[in-house]
Design a protein around this motif. Structure first.
Motif, PDB file in Angstrom:
ATOM      1  N   VAL A   9     -40.970  -3.795 -32.704  1.00 53.75           N
ATOM      2  CA  VAL A   9     -41.449  -3.331 -31.570  1.00 53.75           C
ATOM      3  C   VAL A   9     -40.794  -4.488 -30.381  1.00 53.75           C
ATOM      4  CG1 VAL A   9     -43.172  -2.841 -29.967  1.00 53.75           C
ATOM      5  CG2 VAL A   9     -43.476  -2.218 -32.366  1.00 53.75           C
ATOM      6  N   VAL A  10     -40.015  -3.912 -29.528  1.00 52.28           N
ATOM      7  CA  VAL A  10     -39.577  -4.899 -28.388  1.00 52.28           C
ATOM      8  C   VAL A  10     -40.650  -4.646 -27.408  1.00 52.28           C
ATOM      9  CG1 VAL A  10     -37.804  -5.312 -26.967  1.00 52.28           C
ATOM     10  CG2 VAL A  10     -37.229  -4.592 -29.099  1.00 52.28           C
ATOM     11  N   GLU A  11     -40.932  -3.589 -27.039  1.00 50.60           N
ATOM     12  CA  GLU A  11     -41.871  -3.353 -25.775  1.00 50.60           C
ATOM     13  C   GLU A  11     -42.759  -2.204 -26.239  1.00 50.60           C
ATOM     14  OE1 GLU A  11     -42.556  -5.280 -23.314  1.00 50.60           O
ATOM     15  OE2 GLU A  11     -40.925  -6.401 -23.074  1.00 50.60           O
ATOM     16  N   PRO A  12     -44.048  -2.462 -26.304  1.00 46.71           N
ATOM     17  CA  PRO A  12     -45.049  -1.271 -26.943  1.00 46.71           C
ATOM     18  C   PRO A  12     -45.194  -0.414 -25.594  1.00 46.71           C
ATOM     19  CG  PRO A  12     -46.197  -3.295 -26.151  1.00 46.71           C
ATOM     20  CD  PRO A  12     -44.943  -3.742 -25.856  1.00 46.71           C
ATOM     21  N   GLY A  13     -44.926  -0.781 -24.373  1.00 41.99           N
ATOM     22  CA  GLY A  13     -45.526   0.171 -23.305  1.00 41.99           C
ATOM     23  C   GLY A  13     -46.698   0.090 -22.931  1.00 41.99           C
ATOM     24  N   LEU A  14     -47.552   1.266 -22.403  1.00 41.07           N
ATOM     25  CA  LEU A  14     -48.906   1.152 -22.119  1.00 41.07           C
ATOM     26  C   LEU A  14     -49.712   1.017 -23.342  1.00 41.07           C
ATOM     27  CD1 LEU A  14     -51.073   1.248 -19.605  1.00 41.07           C
ATOM     28  CD2 LEU A  14     -51.006   3.677 -20.035  1.00 41.07           C
ATOM     29  N   LEU A  15     -49.453   1.595 -24.358  1.00 36.26           N
ATOM     30  CA  LEU A  15     -50.321   1.890 -25.519  1.00 36.26           C
ATOM     31  C   LEU A  15     -49.721   2.148 -26.582  1.00 36.26           C
ATOM     32  CD1 LEU A  15     -53.061   0.766 -27.005  1.00 36.26           C
ATOM     33  CD2 LEU A  15     -54.003   3.212 -26.120  1.00 36.26           C
ATOM     34  N   THR A  61     -48.656   6.213 -25.343  1.00 35.21           N
ATOM     35  CA  THR A  61     -49.312   6.778 -24.444  1.00 35.21           C
ATOM     36  C   THR A  61     -48.479   6.149 -23.131  1.00 35.21           C
ATOM     37  OG1 THR A  61     -51.484   6.356 -25.236  1.00 35.21           O
ATOM     38  CG2 THR A  61     -51.278   6.657 -22.739  1.00 35.21           C
ATOM     39  N   ASN A  62     -47.875   7.250 -22.476  1.00 38.65           N
ATOM     40  CA  ASN A  62     -47.229   7.510 -21.257  1.00 38.65           C
ATOM     41  C   ASN A  62     -45.644   6.752 -21.328  1.00 38.65           C
ATOM     42  OD1 ASN A  62     -47.074   8.332 -18.327  1.00 38.65           O
ATOM     43  ND2 ASN A  62     -47.363   6.140 -17.637  1.00 38.65           N
ATOM     44  N   GLY A  63     -45.283   7.015 -22.488  1.00 38.42           N
ATOM     45  CA  GLY A  63     -43.976   6.389 -22.753  1.00 38.42           C
ATOM     46  C   GLY A  63     -43.876   4.558 -22.835  1.00 38.42           C
ATOM     47  N   GLY A  64     -42.292   4.313 -22.608  1.00 38.36           N
ATOM     48  CA  GLY A  64     -42.247   2.962 -22.403  1.00 38.36           C
ATOM     49  C   GLY A  64     -42.183   1.944 -23.835  1.00 38.36           C
ATOM     50  N   LEU A  65     -42.004   2.668 -24.984  1.00 40.83           N
ATOM     51  CA  LEU A  65     -41.949   2.053 -26.057  1.00 40.83           C
ATOM     52  C   LEU A  65     -40.317   1.596 -26.466  1.00 40.83           C
ATOM     53  CD1 LEU A  65     -43.174   1.359 -28.957  1.00 40.83           C
ATOM     54  CD2 LEU A  65     -42.347   3.451 -29.777  1.00 40.83           C
ATOM     55  N   ALA A  80     -45.638  14.949 -25.343  1.00 36.86           N
ATOM     56  CA  ALA A  80     -45.293  14.875 -24.211  1.00 36.86           C
ATOM     57  C   ALA A  80     -43.681  14.621 -23.946  1.00 36.86           C
ATOM     58  CB  ALA A  80     -46.065  13.874 -23.293  1.00 36.86           C
ATOM     59  N   PRO A  81     -42.836  15.501 -23.168  1.00 32.90           N
ATOM     60  CA  PRO A  81     -41.670  15.438 -23.177  1.00 32.90           C
ATOM     61  C   PRO A  81     -41.172  14.070 -22.343  1.00 32.90           C
ATOM     62  CG  PRO A  81     -42.208  17.025 -21.852  1.00 32.90           C
ATOM     63  CD  PRO A  81     -43.601  16.618 -22.491  1.00 32.90           C
ATOM     64  N   LEU A  82     -39.997  13.399 -22.907  1.00 30.00           N
ATOM     65  CA  LEU A  82     -39.460  12.485 -22.221  1.00 30.00           C
ATOM     66  C   LEU A  82     -38.093  12.162 -22.685  1.00 30.00           C
ATOM     67  CD1 LEU A  82     -39.990  10.482 -24.589  1.00 30.00           C
ATOM     68  CD2 LEU A  82     -42.183   9.750 -23.577  1.00 30.00           C
ATOM     69  N   SER A  83     -37.355  11.229 -22.049  1.00 30.22           N
ATOM     70  CA  SER A  83     -36.009  11.097 -22.562  1.00 30.22           C
ATOM     71  C   SER A  83     -36.033   9.904 -23.615  1.00 30.22           C
ATOM     72  CB  SER A  83     -35.120  10.216 -21.326  1.00 30.22           C
ATOM     73  OG  SER A  83     -35.739   9.080 -21.038  1.00 30.22           O
ATOM     74  N   VAL A  84     -35.316  10.044 -24.597  1.00 34.07           N
ATOM     75  CA  VAL A  84     -35.125   9.030 -25.587  1.00 34.07           C
ATOM     76  C   VAL A  84     -33.770   8.691 -25.651  1.00 34.07           C
ATOM     77  CG1 VAL A  84     -35.447   8.796 -28.323  1.00 34.07           C
ATOM     78  CG2 VAL A  84     -36.811  10.480 -27.053  1.00 34.07           C
ATOM     79  N   SER A 116     -46.961  10.972 -26.482  1.00 36.68           N
ATOM     80  CA  SER A 116     -45.625  11.298 -27.453  1.00 36.68           C
ATOM     81  C   SER A 116     -45.943  10.717 -28.793  1.00 36.68           C
ATOM     82  CB  SER A 116     -44.294  10.943 -26.736  1.00 36.68           C
ATOM     83  OG  SER A 116     -44.301  11.370 -25.360  1.00 36.68           O
ATOM     84  N   PHE A 117     -45.246  11.320 -29.858  1.00 34.56           N
ATOM     85  CA  PHE A 117     -45.440  10.765 -31.007  1.00 34.56           C
ATOM     86  C   PHE A 117     -44.064  10.559 -31.825  1.00 34.56           C
ATOM     87  CE2 PHE A 117     -49.081  12.875 -29.695  1.00 34.56           C
ATOM     88  CZ  PHE A 117     -50.008  12.171 -30.524  1.00 34.56           C
ATOM     89  N   LEU A 118     -44.024   9.301 -32.355  1.00 33.15           N
ATOM     90  CA  LEU A 118     -42.519   9.009 -32.845  1.00 33.15           C
ATOM     91  C   LEU A 118     -42.811   9.008 -34.192  1.00 33.15           C
ATOM     92  CD1 LEU A 118     -40.175   6.550 -31.610  1.00 33.15           C
ATOM     93  CD2 LEU A 118     -40.703   6.212 -33.880  1.00 33.15           C
ATOM     94  N   ALA A 119     -42.053   9.802 -34.977  1.00 36.35           N
ATOM     95  CA  ALA A 119     -41.970   9.734 -36.387  1.00 36.35           C
ATOM     96  C   ALA A 119     -40.629   9.308 -36.856  1.00 36.35           C
ATOM     97  CB  ALA A 119     -42.433  10.980 -36.958  1.00 36.35           C
ATOM     98  N   VAL A 120     -40.537   8.814 -38.386  1.00 38.60           N
ATOM     99  CA  VAL A 120     -39.473   8.324 -38.813  1.00 38.60           C
ATOM    100  C   VAL A 120     -39.379   8.931 -40.339  1.00 38.60           C
ATOM    101  CG1 VAL A 120     -40.493   6.199 -39.898  1.00 38.60           C
ATOM    102  CG2 VAL A 120     -38.225   6.247 -39.483  1.00 38.60           C
ATOM    103  N   ARG A 121     -38.276   9.507 -40.691  1.00 37.35           N
ATOM    104  CA  ARG A 121     -38.179   9.822 -41.935  1.00 37.35           C
ATOM    105  C   ARG A 121     -38.524   9.006 -43.014  1.00 37.35           C
ATOM    106  NH1 ARG A 121     -36.823  14.125 -45.439  1.00 37.35           N
ATOM    107  NH2 ARG A 121     -35.465  13.469 -46.989  1.00 37.35           N
ATOM    108  N   GLY A 122     -39.647   9.412 -43.928  1.00 29.74           N
ATOM    109  CA  GLY A 122     -40.230   8.702 -44.717  1.00 29.74           C
ATOM    110  C   GLY A 122     -41.655   7.823 -44.349  1.00 29.74           C
ATOM    111  N   GLY A 123     -41.709   8.122 -42.976  1.00 29.45           N
ATOM    112  CA  GLY A 123     -43.212   7.674 -42.600  1.00 29.45           C
ATOM    113  C   GLY A 123     -43.219   6.194 -42.555  1.00 29.45           C
ATOM    114  N   PHE A 124     -44.005   5.758 -41.757  1.00 29.37           N
ATOM    115  CA  PHE A 124     -44.189   4.350 -41.569  1.00 29.37           C
ATOM    116  C   PHE A 124     -45.245   3.750 -42.798  1.00 29.37           C
ATOM    117  CE2 PHE A 124     -43.288   5.363 -37.184  1.00 29.37           C
ATOM    118  CZ  PHE A 124     -42.174   4.323 -36.901  1.00 29.37           C
TER     119      PHE A 124
END
Length: 290
Positions: A9-15, A61-65, A80-84, A116-124
């Motif tokens: 993680v570089v920046e976590p955003g709000l939460l 929560t509210n993007g920024g990750l 929640a839709p946002l740019s990636v 929003s929810f970020l998933a990675v193949r294989g899971g964390f």
């Protein structure tokens, strides 16, 4: 995903929190279910990647990750839709995205919705606590909220790759206007004056900025009480609409306490809880029987 990678993680955003489908069977010990605030979005992100639906994801929560990966992987972002942004490429939610080793992934700010929810193949690959990897903000159980420098291991993918019809999924509607939430009356509606229910169904309420995963707090009329004595603490569920005397209504979220001492006038139906998770401060809420 063919090998183990790590995400930093570089920046976590709000939460930003690790979440799965939550822990069950511990309410008698004072431990709630917790879990993803919008489990529909979480399940979809995992299905798009061929993961088990319960694989841990990151709830944002509210993007920024902002994060980096040290090996190639596939990710999907839902809710929640946002740019990636991946490296210099601009992508969006609800699609499978290939990320190269060393690339940076940055989430923008949602246009509608909140989580929003970020998933990675294989899971964390996160150690479970009481059978779940979810972070419960009320009890403090589970992984700590993500901060700059947090490192998450990526698990090994064992399920087949997703089929092509799940590589891109349509995003769910996220209305900006007032949201109508269906409720079931009770169990303590008899503690209120008859006009309380009329007020509940005729009034507009507004989400306040101090809302969180414990509860969505609402500005609006107070529900007049018929019984003014103290209520013995009793079990409550997610979606409970608690009405403290002279205070604001609160819709309990996934990290709610397992018991409450204020009467619950109604309970939001389970099918509408994902929409509750996406309510933004300042957004209007109306209730109806449903």
């Amino acid at each position: 995903m063919t090998g183990r990678s790590r995400v930093t993680v570089v920046e976590p955003g709000l939460l930003a929190l690790v979440q799965d489908l939550g822990r069950t069977g511990y309410a008698h010990l004072g431990v709630g279910r917790s879990g993803a605030a919008d489990p529909v979005a979480m399940r979809l992100a995992n299905r798009m990647l061929g993961n088990d639906e319960s694989a841990p994801v990151v709830e944002v929560t509210n993007g920024g990750l902002v994060l980096t990966v040290d090996g190639p992987c596939l990710i999907a972002v839902t809710g929640a839709p946002l740019s990636v942004t991946v490296g210099a490429r601009r992508r969006w939610t609800h699609e499978v995205i290939a990320v190269g080793a060393g690339e940076q992934v940055a989430l923008g700010t949602p246009r509608q919705g909140l989580r929003s929810f970020l998933a990675v193949r294989g899971g964390f690959d996160v150690p479970p606590v009481l059978g779940s990897c979810s972070t419960d903000l009320l009890s403090g159980i589970g992984p700590a909220p993500l901060t700059a420098g947090t490192v998450l291991d990526v698990g090994l993918a064992t399920d087949p790759r997703p089929t092509t019809d799940l590589v891109v999924a349509p995003p769910p509607p996220m209305p900006d206007e007032d949201v109508r939430l269906p409720v079931r009356i009770g169990p303590r509606d008899d503690w209120f004056e008859p006009e309380a229910l009329r007020m509940l169904f005729r009034s507009r309420f507004e989400v306040t900025p101090d809302s969180d995963r414990i509860g969505v707090r609402l500005d609006g009329p107070s529900m007049p009480r018929r019984i003014r004595s103290e209520l013995t603490s009793e079990g409550v569920v997610e979606g409970s609409l608690q009405a403290p005397p002279g205070g604001r209504l609160t819709v309990f979220g996934p990290d709610h306490p397992v018991t409450g001492g204020y009467p619950v006038i109604a309970v939001v139906r389970a099918r509408a809880l994902p929409m509750v998770a996406q309510l933004r401060p300042g957004q209007g809420v109306r209730f109806h029987r449903g």
